[in-house]
Design an enzyme around this catalytic site. Structure first.
Site, short mmCIF file in Angstrom:
data_model
loop_
_atom_site.label_atom_id
_atom_site.label_comp_id
_atom_site.label_asym_id
_atom_site.label_seq_id
_atom_site.Cartn_x
_atom_site.Cartn_y
_atom_site.Cartn_z
N HIS A 148 -66.00 -4.67 12.30
CA HIS A 148 -65.39 -4.45 11.01
C HIS A 148 -66.38 -5.13 10.02
O HIS A 148 -66.37 -6.47 10.19
CB HIS A 148 -64.17 -4.83 10.91
CG HIS A 148 -63.25 -4.10 11.88
ND1 HIS A 148 -62.78 -2.79 11.56
CD2 HIS A 148 -62.82 -4.28 13.05
CE1 HIS A 148 -62.07 -2.26 12.64
NE2 HIS A 148 -62.30 -3.29 13.77
N ARG A 180 -56.09 -9.56 6.21
CA ARG A 180 -55.69 -8.44 5.26
C ARG A 180 -54.29 -7.76 5.44
O ARG A 180 -53.70 -8.81 5.94
CB ARG A 180 -56.75 -7.33 5.28
CG ARG A 180 -58.22 -7.88 4.93
CD ARG A 180 -59.19 -6.76 4.69
NE ARG A 180 -59.04 -5.96 3.81
CZ ARG A 180 -59.17 -4.53 3.96
NH1 ARG A 180 -60.15 -3.95 4.97
NH2 ARG A 180 -58.98 -3.68 2.89
N GLU A 203 -66.53 -3.47 18.90
CA GLU A 203 -65.89 -3.09 18.00
C GLU A 203 -66.44 -3.84 16.58
O GLU A 203 -66.60 -5.07 16.77
CB GLU A 203 -64.43 -3.17 18.05
CG GLU A 203 -63.50 -3.05 16.86
CD GLU A 203 -61.94 -3.59 16.97
OE1 GLU A 203 -61.59 -3.85 18.19
OE2 GLU A 203 -61.41 -3.42 16.19
N ALA A 215 -59.86 3.07 9.49
CA ALA A 215 -58.43 2.80 9.41
C ALA A 215 -58.14 3.39 10.96
O ALA A 215 -56.89 2.99 11.44
CB ALA A 215 -57.73 3.54 8.44
N ARG A 241 -67.44 2.16 -2.34
CA ARG A 241 -66.08 1.96 -2.23
C ARG A 241 -65.43 0.64 -2.09
O ARG A 241 -66.02 -0.21 -1.37
CB ARG A 241 -65.85 2.53 -0.63
CG ARG A 241 -64.49 2.24 0.03
CD ARG A 241 -64.71 2.23 1.70
NE ARG A 241 -63.19 2.32 2.14
CZ ARG A 241 -62.80 2.01 3.45
NH1 ARG A 241 -63.88 2.03 4.14
NH2 ARG A 241 -61.69 2.12 3.72
N ASN A 282 -67.32 1.22 14.07
CA ASN A 282 -66.33 0.73 13.06
C ASN A 282 -65.48 1.99 12.91
O ASN A 282 -65.87 2.95 12.37
CB ASN A 282 -67.14 0.39 11.95
CG ASN A 282 -66.23 -0.11 10.88
OD1 ASN A 282 -65.18 -0.05 10.92
ND2 ASN A 282 -66.82 -0.65 9.77
N PRO A 335 -63.98 6.79 9.24
CA PRO A 335 -63.66 7.35 7.82
C PRO A 335 -63.97 6.62 6.88
O PRO A 335 -63.67 5.22 6.95
CB PRO A 335 -62.06 7.70 8.14
CG PRO A 335 -61.81 7.03 9.46
CD PRO A 335 -62.90 6.90 10.09
N ASN A 336 -64.26 7.11 5.73
CA ASN A 336 -64.45 6.36 4.24
C ASN A 336 -65.84 5.48 4.32
O ASN A 336 -66.22 4.96 3.28
CB ASN A 336 -63.33 5.66 4.10
CG ASN A 336 -62.24 6.60 3.77
OD1 ASN A 336 -62.24 7.77 3.23
ND2 ASN A 336 -60.95 6.32 4.58
C1 DQA Z 1 -62.93 -1.42 8.15
C2 DQA Z 1 -61.23 -2.22 8.16
C3 DQA Z 1 -60.31 -1.24 8.20
O1 DQA Z 1 -58.95 -1.85 8.05
C4 DQA Z 1 -60.58 -0.29 7.03
O2 DQA Z 1 -59.53 0.85 7.25
C5 DQA Z 1 -61.87 0.63 6.82
C6 DQA Z 1 -62.90 -0.51 7.31
C7 DQA Z 1 -63.97 -2.72 7.82
O3 DQA Z 1 -64.94 -2.47 8.36
O4 DQA Z 1 -63.59 -3.56 7.61
O5 DQA Z 1 -62.11 1.57 6.46
O6 DQA Z 1 -62.93 -1.13 9.44
#
Ligand code: DQA
Length: 150
Positions: free
Chosen positions: A100, A107, A98, A77, A18, A74, A10-11
């Site tokens: 990020h 964070r 995994e 959240a 973003r 990735n 997501p996102n």
């Molecule tokens: C993320 C880190 C997550 O905590 C966050 O919710 C994301 C992006 C990253 O790529 O740093 O959506 O996965």
């Protein structure tokens, strides 16, 4: 040729616009082009999938077990609380890395936990888009290792 699937949660479709201070200014499409190009350079065919929906990510993991040799995920959240995605990763036999962009351990407190980390082969976090490139190389390394085991 080995085939890998990159799953963005997501996102992440909003990369570029973003929170650029956290996730950088490269767009989602340009990062994906770079990942697929880099993979090809390593002799690996790469497909990209993105969804903002947990069930769709789980469906892709299930599909991937039949048609791909490895997955880079990735989970956004969902990383921090989706036991359903964790179970899907545990259910499939192909290696899942995994990834990020940000260093989740530096964070907010809630980001320090990854419920998927224990069922992934490894975690790469904190290197921006390079995290994905390193994950491609990690999968290549795993493929090469398995070859020598045969
Ligand atoms: C993320 C880190 C997550 O905590 C966050 O919710 C994301 C992006 C990253 O790529 O740093 O959506 O996965």
């Amino acid at each position: 040729m080995k085939k890998i699937l990159v799953i963005h949660g997501p996102n992440l479709n909003l990369l570029g616009e973003r929170e650029p201070g956290v996730y950088g200014t490269d767009t989602f499409d340009s990062i994906n082009s770079e990942i697929t190009e880099l993979a090809l350079g390593e002799g690996i065919y790469c497909e990209i999938f993105q969804s903002n929906h947990e069930g769709e990510i789980i469906d892709q993991l299930h599909l991937a077990r039949k048609s791909f040799d490895g997955v880079i995920i990735n989970a956004g959240a969902y990383t921090h609380y989706s036991y359903a995605i964790r179970d899907a990763i545990a259910a499939i036999k192909i290696p899942v890395v995994e990834v990020h962009l940000s260093n989740i351990h530096a964070r907010d407190e809630f980001r320090h936990t990854s419920v998927i980390a224990p069922v992934c082969v490894g975690q790469i976090a904190g290197f921006g888009k390079q995290s994905y490139f390193l994950a491609v190389k990690a999968l290549k390394y795993i493929f090469e290792e398995n070859k020598t085991d045969e």
